[in-house]
Design an enzyme around this catalytic site. Sequence first.
Site, short mmCIF file in Angstrom:
data_model
loop_
_atom_site.label_atom_id
_atom_site.label_comp_id
_atom_site.label_asym_id
_atom_site.label_seq_id
_atom_site.Cartn_x
_atom_site.Cartn_y
_atom_site.Cartn_z
N CYS A 244 69.58 57.22 15.98
CA CYS A 244 69.93 58.08 16.91
C CYS A 244 69.46 57.58 18.38
O CYS A 244 68.68 58.12 18.98
CB CYS A 244 69.21 59.63 16.82
SG CYS A 244 70.05 60.86 17.46
N GLU B 207 49.67 53.74 19.45
CA GLU B 207 50.49 54.91 20.19
C GLU B 207 50.38 54.70 21.74
O GLU B 207 51.27 54.99 22.71
CB GLU B 207 50.01 56.30 19.97
CG GLU B 207 50.74 56.81 18.67
CD GLU B 207 52.40 56.58 18.48
OE1 GLU B 207 52.81 56.90 19.66
OE2 GLU B 207 52.69 56.39 17.32
N CYS C 87 73.35 58.46 9.71
CA CYS C 87 72.24 59.24 9.59
C CYS C 87 72.03 59.90 8.65
O CYS C 87 72.96 60.85 7.98
CB CYS C 87 72.68 60.04 11.03
SG CYS C 87 71.25 61.15 11.35
N CYS D 39 75.79 57.47 13.78
CA CYS D 39 75.77 58.71 13.19
C CYS D 39 76.29 58.67 11.81
O CYS D 39 75.78 59.38 10.78
CB CYS D 39 76.74 59.85 14.01
SG CYS D 39 76.29 60.16 15.58
N CYS E 239 73.31 68.25 11.86
CA CYS E 239 73.40 67.82 13.56
C CYS E 239 74.47 68.80 14.03
O CYS E 239 75.63 68.34 13.63
CB CYS E 239 73.42 66.43 13.63
SG CYS E 239 73.72 65.90 15.20
FE1 SF4 Z 1 71.71 61.52 16.07
FE2 SF4 Z 1 72.96 63.75 15.03
FE3 SF4 Z 1 74.25 61.22 15.24
FE4 SF4 Z 1 72.25 61.83 13.36
S1 SF4 Z 1 74.31 62.59 13.58
S2 SF4 Z 1 72.32 59.89 14.78
S3 SF4 Z 1 70.78 63.32 14.55
S4 SF4 Z 1 73.47 62.30 16.84
#
Ligand code: SF4
Length: 455
Positions: free
Chosen positions: A256, A100, A266, A263, A272
């Site tokens: 993201c 980290e 995702c 998206c 979201c």
């Molecule tokens: Fe990011 Fe929302 Fe797209 Fe997922 S859906 S990649 S959280 S902007």
Amino acid sequence: SVRVHAAAARSGSRLCCGRAPQPFAVSHRALTRAALLAGAPAAAAAPPPARHFFSDPAEVEALRGSLLAWYDRCKRDLPWRALVRGDCGPALLPAVWVSEIMLQQTQVATVIDYYNRWMQKWPTLQALAQASLEEVNELWAGLGYYSRGKRLQEAARKVVSELAGRMPRTAEDLQKLLPGVGRYTAGAIASISYGQATGVVDGNVIRVLCRLRCIGADSSSPAVIDRLWDMANVLVDRSRPGDFNQALMELGATVCVPKAPLCGECPVKQHCQAWRRKLFGNTPKVPDVEDCGVGDCPLCPPATEPWDNSLGVTNFPRKAAKKPPRAMRTATCVLEWRGCHGAPEYLIVQRPSSGLLAGLWEFPSLPLAQDLQEEREREELADHLQAWMGQPVAAKGLKFIGEVIHIFSHIHQTYVVYSLPLDGDMTLDPGLSPSRWVTEEEFHASAVSTAMKKV
Ligand code: SF4
């Protein structure tokens, strides 16, 4: 609250989300004004609207499940992850701590080699506590932000000498007791190495959370950062906190991402709000994805910079413009001498033990005033070199080689590079600050910065 609300409504203040008046949906400004009208003390702070938070336990549970399932399937194979489960022995150096600290401001691909060499050299707290700053700087050379390595070593020394060799195990103690361990690093070590259910907020998490909850206020402001920490602490999975935190960061690093988020792939897109807003557009048919109220909501985009359809989810997060880096000019000279074995050797000197590039080695260098004439620049550099060499140095002998630009986080540095070949006896005065002659090979193995390697 009904009285306050009625006064706010009478005053014509804009109400949150443009919905029908409701007692807890009044903007902070309206509350304050109404309270004053009613002769009551001003409201201290009104909570921002629920749409910016995770207030539904069922949604939190669903989000945790989706994110952890995705992480189990898709996580990257990184060396510090292999060690995480086995690094809880009291004497071992926590892998998460080292990784980290190295990952702050630095890409994963760059860190892997440094991390492997570090853990091989100092696998235990005791071994790191006994290392010298010179050894730490040598291993850290090229990774940048050198104070990180120094503080890691100082913290290991503190654990060994003052805490009986036992690492603190909660985020609160880690942050309080160890130098160089801030709130984020403390949360990461406590959750990943020791299983504490505590959240983390780093750059990746800021981006993901701001998009999940349409937070468009300045994401570097303390008020927004505090809200994001609250949110991270609510979201973190109670039974797998370390995996959950890594999953959230992994999502920000691989899906993201800042410019072109994926998206469609995702795992949490159904939670979201930025994604929903992009899908549905900015139409009045979907009042729940509009901004809360122009200028009033502390977490919405400012009225002067509303949602931009062409940006989609990358409307979030937003940051106040950074101050431009400070411009600096530094004269530096590569002094070259044929050493005892006939091979060229170069003089390097050590920087002070605090401040920028503390304890690192460099060619003799001198910060210059802005707009100095070249002739004056040479004279000042010659005087500076004379102090190192203990013998006169003629300004005319300095050969201008070129300029090297290096960007530190807050400094735009220009090195004005000269060279000077030397003959005769070049024995250095041991009474002066540390300096030594090195071959090219030795130079590269020394604790020198990337900027000096460019020079
Ligand atoms: Fe990011 Fe929302 Fe797209 Fe997922 S859906 S990649 S959280 S902007």
